[in-house]
Design a protein around this motif. Sequence first.
Motif, PDB file in Angstrom:
ATOM      1  N   UNK A  22      -9.475  -3.292  18.744  1.00 46.36           N
ATOM      2  CA  UNK A  22      -9.041  -4.653  19.063  1.00 46.36           C
ATOM      3  C   UNK A  22      -9.664  -5.672  18.116  1.00 46.36           C
ATOM      4  N   UNK A  23     -10.918  -5.471  17.753  1.00 42.58           N
ATOM      5  CA  UNK A  23     -11.563  -6.370  16.797  1.00 42.58           C
ATOM      6  C   UNK A  23     -10.836  -6.325  15.448  1.00 42.58           C
ATOM      7  N   UNK A  24     -10.544  -5.124  14.976  1.00 41.84           N
ATOM      8  CA  UNK A  24      -9.853  -4.993  13.694  1.00 41.84           C
ATOM      9  C   UNK A  24      -8.433  -5.534  13.764  1.00 41.84           C
ATOM     10  N   UNK A  25      -7.857  -5.517  14.951  1.00 39.59           N
ATOM     11  CA  UNK A  25      -6.504  -6.043  15.121  1.00 39.59           C
ATOM     12  C   UNK A  25      -6.371  -7.488  14.709  1.00 39.59           C
ATOM     13  N   UNK A  26      -7.444  -8.236  14.836  1.00 40.80           N
ATOM     14  CA  UNK A  26      -7.392  -9.653  14.456  1.00 40.80           C
ATOM     15  C   UNK A  26      -7.420  -9.842  12.939  1.00 40.80           C
ATOM     16  N   UNK A  27      -7.702  -8.774  12.199  1.00 38.26           N
ATOM     17  CA  UNK A  27      -7.798  -8.890  10.741  1.00 38.26           C
ATOM     18  C   UNK A  27      -6.626  -8.242  10.009  1.00 38.26           C
ATOM     19  N   UNK A  28      -5.641  -7.763  10.753  1.00 36.95           N
ATOM     20  CA  UNK A  28      -4.539  -7.035  10.138  1.00 36.95           C
ATOM     21  C   UNK A  28      -3.527  -7.968   9.477  1.00 36.95           C
ATOM     22  N   UNK A  29      -2.956  -7.513   8.362  1.00 33.24           N
ATOM     23  CA  UNK A  29      -1.897  -8.304   7.730  1.00 33.24           C
ATOM     24  C   UNK A  29      -0.627  -8.259   8.586  1.00 33.24           C
ATOM     25  N   UNK A  30       0.338  -9.165   8.334  1.00 31.19           N
ATOM     26  CA  UNK A  30       1.559  -9.188   9.150  1.00 31.19           C
ATOM     27  C   UNK A  30       2.408  -7.916   9.013  1.00 31.19           C
ATOM     28  N   UNK A  31       2.276  -7.234   7.904  1.00 32.38           N
ATOM     29  CA  UNK A  31       2.981  -5.965   7.685  1.00 32.38           C
ATOM     30  C   UNK A  31       1.920  -4.953   7.262  1.00 32.38           C
ATOM     31  N   UNK A  32       1.789  -3.902   8.038  1.00 28.02           N
ATOM     32  CA  UNK A  32       0.731  -2.931   7.810  1.00 28.02           C
ATOM     33  C   UNK A  32       1.338  -1.596   7.395  1.00 28.02           C
ATOM     34  N   UNK A  33       0.994  -1.138   6.194  1.00 29.76           N
ATOM     35  CA  UNK A  33       1.439   0.179   5.761  1.00 29.76           C
ATOM     36  C   UNK A  33       0.629   1.216   6.526  1.00 29.76           C
ATOM     37  N   UNK A  34       1.335   2.110   7.218  1.00 29.16           N
ATOM     38  CA  UNK A  34       0.655   3.068   8.089  1.00 29.16           C
ATOM     39  C   UNK A  34       1.014   4.516   7.809  1.00 29.16           C
ATOM     40  N   UNK A  35       2.014   4.758   7.002  1.00 32.98           N
ATOM     41  CA  UNK A  35       2.409   6.137   6.695  1.00 32.98           C
ATOM     42  C   UNK A  35       2.397   6.310   5.190  1.00 32.98           C
ATOM     43  N   UNK A  36       1.872   7.436   4.755  1.00 31.08           N
ATOM     44  CA  UNK A  36       1.698   7.679   3.328  1.00 31.08           C
ATOM     45  C   UNK A  36       2.189   9.078   2.992  1.00 31.08           C
ATOM     46  N   UNK A  37       2.756   9.225   1.797  1.00 32.86           N
ATOM     47  CA  UNK A  37       3.223  10.551   1.389  1.00 32.86           C
ATOM     48  C   UNK A  37       2.046  11.384   0.887  1.00 32.86           C
ATOM     49  N   UNK A  38       2.342  12.589   0.427  1.00 27.73           N
ATOM     50  CA  UNK A  38       1.292  13.503  -0.021  1.00 27.73           C
ATOM     51  C   UNK A  38       0.468  12.979  -1.180  1.00 27.73           C
ATOM     52  N   UNK A  39       1.050  12.083  -1.961  1.00 25.82           N
ATOM     53  CA  UNK A  39       0.328  11.502  -3.098  1.00 25.82           C
ATOM     54  C   UNK A  39      -0.461  10.261  -2.691  1.00 25.82           C
ATOM     55  N   UNK A  40      -0.370   9.866  -1.419  1.00 20.88           N
ATOM     56  CA  UNK A  40      -1.116   8.711  -0.944  1.00 20.88           C
ATOM     57  C   UNK A  40      -0.361   7.406  -1.033  1.00 20.88           C
ATOM     58  N   UNK A  41       0.907   7.443  -1.443  1.00 21.61           N
ATOM     59  CA  UNK A  41       1.707   6.223  -1.601  1.00 21.61           C
ATOM     60  C   UNK A  41       2.322   5.854  -0.249  1.00 21.61           C
ATOM     61  N   UNK A  42       2.219   4.560   0.077  1.00 21.24           N
ATOM     62  CA  UNK A  42       2.751   4.079   1.347  1.00 21.24           C
ATOM     63  C   UNK A  42       4.271   4.243   1.392  1.00 21.24           C
ATOM     64  N   UNK A  43       4.773   4.765   2.533  1.00 18.17           N
ATOM     65  CA  UNK A  43       6.218   4.895   2.689  1.00 18.17           C
ATOM     66  C   UNK A  43       6.671   4.584   4.119  1.00 18.17           C
ATOM     67  N   UNK A  44       5.834   3.917   4.878  1.00 21.01           N
ATOM     68  CA  UNK A  44       6.191   3.502   6.234  1.00 21.01           C
ATOM     69  C   UNK A  44       5.250   2.407   6.698  1.00 21.01           C
ATOM     70  N   UNK A  45       5.751   1.466   7.449  1.00 22.25           N
ATOM     71  CA  UNK A  45       4.920   0.342   7.884  1.00 22.25           C
ATOM     72  C   UNK A  45       5.187   0.013   9.350  1.00 22.25           C
ATOM     73  N   UNK A  46       4.308  -0.827   9.904  1.00 25.47           N
ATOM     74  CA  UNK A  46       4.417  -1.302  11.286  1.00 25.47           C
ATOM     75  C   UNK A  46       3.917  -2.734  11.346  1.00 25.47           C
ATOM     76  N   UNK A  47       4.237  -3.382  12.441  1.00 22.13           N
ATOM     77  CA  UNK A  47       3.629  -4.681  12.715  1.00 22.13           C
ATOM     78  C   UNK A  47       2.219  -4.416  13.244  1.00 22.13           C
TER      79      UNK A  47
END
Length: 171
Positions: A22-47
């Motif tokens: 919950x503390x970290x929730x206050x520091x999150x950007x409006x669009x958060x990349x949360x899924x990454x492919x095998x190479x570490x590149x973001x390919x999915x996001x959430x609010x």
Amino acid sequence: MKTNPRVLLFALCAAGFTGWTLFLGSTLPPRLDVHFDGAGVANGWMTPTGHLATVLGVGLGIPFLILGLAFAMRRLSPALLNVPNASFWRAPENYGRACDIFLGWALEMGVAVMIWMALIQDQILRANRLPEPRIDSMTAVILTGAFLLAILVLGLRLVLQFRRLGPPRGS
């Protein structure tokens, strides 16, 4: 009244995990990349709201589900118990102890899940601090491997505990 150290550790982990998330929730950007492919590149996001709901739902939901099942075991028929030396553990005088063993395992497993979720969440948040979000794939693999090893160790320890604490040899 004596407090079970496993219960205390589980409660502290649950409170710490919830507070930290919950503390970290206050520091999150409006669009958060949360899924990454095998190479570490973001390919999915959430609010941030969706991410926090998912992290808390999984990070607390799984441990409390496991714990709930361990508590429910006392209400189930001993005939459903499938462990080494099952006939010994299904006996009325031993079934309560079997339930206690499962409860201790459930508390430890819950702690492992919460720690793994916190560490993976930390990796996701670190990735989102970069100009182009990218997760360190090796760290994610190591964390997940360590979690899977913990599951294996806890499972083996559970089986061995039922073998070791069962009836005396030769009976």
